[in-house]
Design a protein around this motif. Structure first.
Motif, short mmCIF file in Angstrom:
data_model
loop_
_atom_site.label_atom_id
_atom_site.label_comp_id
_atom_site.label_asym_id
_atom_site.label_seq_id
_atom_site.Cartn_x
_atom_site.Cartn_y
_atom_site.Cartn_z
N ALA A 248 9.95 -22.58 -39.45
CA ALA A 248 8.73 -23.34 -39.20
C ALA A 248 8.75 -24.65 -39.97
CB ALA A 248 7.50 -22.53 -39.61
N LEU A 249 8.53 -25.75 -39.27
CA LEU A 249 8.43 -27.06 -39.92
C LEU A 249 7.13 -27.12 -40.71
CD1 LEU A 249 9.51 -29.94 -40.33
CD2 LEU A 249 8.27 -30.59 -38.26
N TRP B 189 4.42 -15.50 -50.64
CA TRP B 189 4.21 -16.91 -50.94
C TRP B 189 4.69 -17.75 -49.75
CZ3 TRP B 189 1.73 -19.05 -55.06
CH2 TRP B 189 1.46 -18.21 -56.13
N TYR B 190 3.81 -18.64 -49.31
CA TYR B 190 4.13 -19.47 -48.15
C TYR B 190 4.04 -20.94 -48.50
CZ TYR B 190 4.00 -15.21 -45.42
OH TYR B 190 4.26 -13.95 -44.93
N LEU B 191 5.06 -21.67 -48.09
CA LEU B 191 5.07 -23.12 -48.26
C LEU B 191 4.09 -23.74 -47.27
CD1 LEU B 191 6.34 -25.64 -49.57
CD2 LEU B 191 8.13 -25.52 -47.83
N ASN C 107 11.54 -20.32 -43.51
CA ASN C 107 11.71 -19.15 -42.66
C ASN C 107 10.63 -18.15 -43.05
OD1 ASN C 107 12.65 -16.50 -41.73
ND2 ASN C 107 14.52 -17.58 -41.16
N ARG C 108 9.68 -17.95 -42.16
CA ARG C 108 8.53 -17.13 -42.51
C ARG C 108 8.89 -15.66 -42.68
NH1 ARG C 108 5.50 -21.11 -44.51
NH2 ARG C 108 4.33 -22.30 -42.97
N SER C 109 10.06 -15.25 -42.22
CA SER C 109 10.45 -13.85 -42.34
C SER C 109 11.02 -13.52 -43.72
CB SER C 109 11.49 -13.49 -41.27
OG SER C 109 10.95 -13.65 -39.97
N ASN C 110 11.90 -14.38 -44.23
CA ASN C 110 12.54 -14.07 -45.51
C ASN C 110 12.16 -15.02 -46.65
OD1 ASN C 110 14.01 -16.43 -45.03
ND2 ASN C 110 15.82 -15.33 -44.29
N GLY C 111 11.35 -16.04 -46.37
CA GLY C 111 10.88 -16.94 -47.42
C GLY C 111 11.81 -18.09 -47.74
#
Length: 427
Positions: free
Chosen positions: A370-371, A421-423, A389-393
């Motif tokens: 995800a951008l 934790w999400y960017l 990468n939202r699956s592995n961070g």
């Protein structure tokens, strides 16, 4: 790094009268290179103008490559009354050296350098060392940076400030990029401060605050023009927009956090950029039902907007992700990602930010990436793409080249966020 021996000297000395106050601001950040100095005193120095307890010295012509010219800041200031002494520059500063002269016993002095609101270096003097027998101490800081903060615990005089400018252009991409994350469980907010080769190393990752339940970090920008990066949040349930006006060392302390407005239902705040070139960051929204794009053209201070036009409608499946000047024409462009295919498209915006000239598909990242945003990691003047990468961070930087957003030199994974934790924002 540019060395003093290779920099042409400006022969005329500059004298800056210093106020007897707790805080002073010498702001050269809006000065234009190559124009005359408009304010002079009888001795040919610079005359400061005063506003309350702060001194604002706004002069024109400091955008040159060369020496500040043995600038002399005269007088004494008692810190702690109205804040530290702040000096802002309109150019990339590579080196600065101070002489501190204390009128009494040697004092403790801290000089901290900032680039785009982020602390990048600090020199601290304590007690009698390294002050010399004449009561002077010398501080040298290496850039690039665009702002200095000077504090002391007693009366302080500064003289012989020597500043070497690394460029005659405004500081735009010299600061170390920062990545901002939020924990989906606790709502904690953390900053990843980068460094190392091409800023590909996470040098620190402070967890500095926790947002109230329901509030999501969206973007970062200096909303009130104080040189410190602020954080912008939205509550998806209510539509409320809140700005954390940051302050303190490193910009990690919340000064105030007002809810400045409430967006209409289905409108999500996505990005922040100065779309109309007035020096104030604007808010960009997308409607989750209609896919329309709207801009709140913000007023100075970041608390209100003058208008909120709908400028266009994205095609189905395309989600606005970021805004950055990809083709380097001075106007931020809008960057979208297709939620089904992962393709990345850029709306190359026209002057004024209300229409686009073209909207090519420029990239196709692998599935699951995800951008999130952009930042100039390698300081080549081209915004680089930041994905998670939202699956592995995993967090990856695409080091972009050219002016069309289509080519990159490499795309390393620079870090992996811990679970939960999400960017969410970049700078």
């Amino acid at each position: 790094m540019r060395y003093l021996a290779f920099i042409p000297f400006i022969t005329a000395a500059v004298t800056i009268p210093f106020p007897a106050c707790g805080g002073a601001l010498f702001d050269f950040s809006n000065d234009i290179a190559g124009t005359a100095i408009p304010f002079t005193d009888a001795a040919g120095g610079i005359t400061a103008t005063y506003s309350g307890t702060a001194a604002v010295c706004d002069v024109t012509g400091f955008g040159f490559t060369g020496l500040f010219g043995n600038a002399l800041i005269q007088g004494f200031c008692t810190p702690g009354v109205a804040g530290p002494i702040t000096i802002k520059f309109n150019a990339e500063i590579s080196t600065v050296a101070f002489n501190f002269a204390t009128p009494g016993p040697p004092t403790a002095v801290t000089v901290e350098a900032f680039a785009n609101g982020l602390a990048i270096g600090k020199t601290v003097f304590q007690g009698t060392s390294p002050f010399q027998n004449n009561g002077e101490g010398v501080a040298i800081l290496n850039g690039p940076f665009d702002q200095l903060s000077i504090t002391a615990n007693a009366l302080l005089a500064i003289d012989n400030m020597t500043v070497v400018s690394g460029s005659n252009a405004p500081v735009t991409s010299t600061a170390r990029p920062a990545l901002f994350l939020q924990n989906e469980g606790s709502n904690a907010v953390a900053a990843w401060n980068t460094g190392g080769p091409n800023n590909s190393v996470i040098e620190s990752a402070p967890w500095f605050a926790t947002a109230a339940p329901g509030w999501n970090l969206v973007a970062t920008a200096d909303m009130n023009g104080d040189g410190v990066l602020d954080l912008i949040f939205q509550n998806p349930a209510t539509g409320g927009i809140s700005v954390w006006f940051m302050t303190g060392s490193g910009g990690l302390t919340i000064g105030t956090a007002p809810i400045i407005y409430t967006a209409a239902p289905n409108w999500a705040l996505i990005a922040v950029a100065d779309m109309n070139g007035d020096g104030v960051p604007d808010f960009l929204f997308q409607n989750g039902i209609t896919n329309q794009i709207s801009i709140w053209f913000m007023q100075a201070g970041g608390m209100a907007f003058t208008s909120a036009p709908v400028i266009a409608t994205a095609a189905p499946g395309w989600h606005l992700c970021a805004a950055a000047d990809i083709n380097q024409d001075g106007v931020p462009d809008l960057i979208f990602q297709n939620q089904l295919t992962g393709h990345v498209s850029i709306w190359f915006m026209a002057s004024g930010g209300r229409s686009y000239l073209s909207a090519p598909i420029v990239a196709s990242p692998a599935a699951g990436w995800a951008l999130v945003g952009t930042s100039d990691f390698d300081h080549d003047g081209t915004p680089d793409y930041v994905f998670q990468n939202r699956s592995n961070g995993d967090v990856s930087v695409w080091y972009m080249t050219g002016t069309q957003g289509t080519t990159f030199s490499s795309a390393p994974v620079i870090a992996t966020a811990s679970s939960g934790w999400y960017l969410l924002a970049t700078h």
